[in-house]
Design a protein around this motif. Sequence first.
Motif, short mmCIF file in Angstrom:
data_model
loop_
_atom_site.label_atom_id
_atom_site.label_comp_id
_atom_site.label_asym_id
_atom_site.label_seq_id
_atom_site.Cartn_x
_atom_site.Cartn_y
_atom_site.Cartn_z
N SER A 69 42.58 2.82 11.56
CA SER A 69 41.62 2.17 12.47
C SER A 69 40.31 2.96 12.50
O SER A 69 39.23 2.38 12.59
N GLY A 70 40.37 4.26 12.42
CA GLY A 70 39.16 5.07 12.40
C GLY A 70 38.37 4.85 11.12
O GLY A 70 37.15 4.79 11.15
N LEU A 71 39.09 4.70 10.03
CA LEU A 71 38.43 4.46 8.75
C LEU A 71 37.76 3.09 8.73
O LEU A 71 36.66 2.93 8.22
N GLY A 72 38.41 2.11 9.33
CA GLY A 72 37.81 0.77 9.41
C GLY A 72 36.57 0.77 10.27
O GLY A 72 35.58 0.09 9.96
N PHE A 73 36.59 1.54 11.35
CA PHE A 73 35.43 1.65 12.22
C PHE A 73 34.25 2.27 11.47
O PHE A 73 33.12 1.79 11.54
N VAL A 74 34.52 3.32 10.72
CA VAL A 74 33.46 3.99 9.95
C VAL A 74 32.90 3.04 8.90
O VAL A 74 31.68 2.96 8.69
N ALA A 75 33.77 2.28 8.25
CA ALA A 75 33.32 1.33 7.23
C ALA A 75 32.46 0.24 7.87
O ALA A 75 31.44 -0.17 7.30
N VAL A 85 30.64 0.41 10.67
CA VAL A 85 29.36 0.99 11.08
C VAL A 85 28.48 1.20 9.86
O VAL A 85 27.27 0.89 9.89
N ASN A 86 29.05 1.68 8.77
CA ASN A 86 28.31 1.88 7.53
C ASN A 86 27.74 0.56 7.02
O ASN A 86 26.57 0.49 6.63
N LEU A 87 28.53 -0.49 7.07
CA LEU A 87 28.08 -1.80 6.62
C LEU A 87 26.94 -2.33 7.49
O LEU A 87 25.96 -2.87 6.98
N ILE A 113 24.80 -0.53 9.21
CA ILE A 113 23.60 0.27 8.94
C ILE A 113 22.92 -0.19 7.65
O ILE A 113 21.71 -0.39 7.61
N TRP A 114 23.70 -0.38 6.58
CA TRP A 114 23.11 -0.82 5.30
C TRP A 114 22.52 -2.22 5.41
O TRP A 114 21.47 -2.50 4.82
N ALA A 115 23.16 -3.10 6.16
CA ALA A 115 22.62 -4.45 6.35
C ALA A 115 21.30 -4.37 7.11
O ALA A 115 20.35 -5.10 6.79
N GLY A 116 21.22 -3.50 8.10
CA GLY A 116 19.98 -3.33 8.86
C GLY A 116 18.86 -2.79 8.00
O GLY A 116 17.72 -3.27 8.08
N ILE A 117 19.15 -1.82 7.16
CA ILE A 117 18.13 -1.26 6.26
C ILE A 117 17.64 -2.33 5.29
O ILE A 117 16.44 -2.47 5.04
N THR A 118 18.57 -3.11 4.74
CA THR A 118 18.21 -4.17 3.80
C THR A 118 17.33 -5.22 4.47
O THR A 118 16.32 -5.64 3.91
N LEU A 119 17.71 -5.63 5.67
CA LEU A 119 16.92 -6.62 6.41
C LEU A 119 15.53 -6.08 6.72
O LEU A 119 14.53 -6.78 6.57
N TYR A 120 15.45 -4.82 7.14
CA TYR A 120 14.16 -4.20 7.46
C TYR A 120 13.25 -4.18 6.23
O TYR A 120 12.07 -4.52 6.31
#
Length: 45
Positions: free
Chosen positions: A3-9, A11-13, A15-22
């Motif tokens: 569950s911790g690994l899924g949470f990190v994945a 959050v990572n997704l 963040i990358w989606a936000g950077i791409t959109l920006y």
Amino acid sequence: MKSGLGFVAAVNLIIWAGITLYLFVLDRRLKKLEQRSGMDVHYEK
């Protein structure tokens, strides 16, 4: 542990989606500014 690994994945997704959109929005704004200012910029490939 999984569950911790899924949470990190997730959050990572997000963040990358936000950077791409920006970057996409920033590119569109720059293109509009270049057209308004009369700067016809052509980049060679």
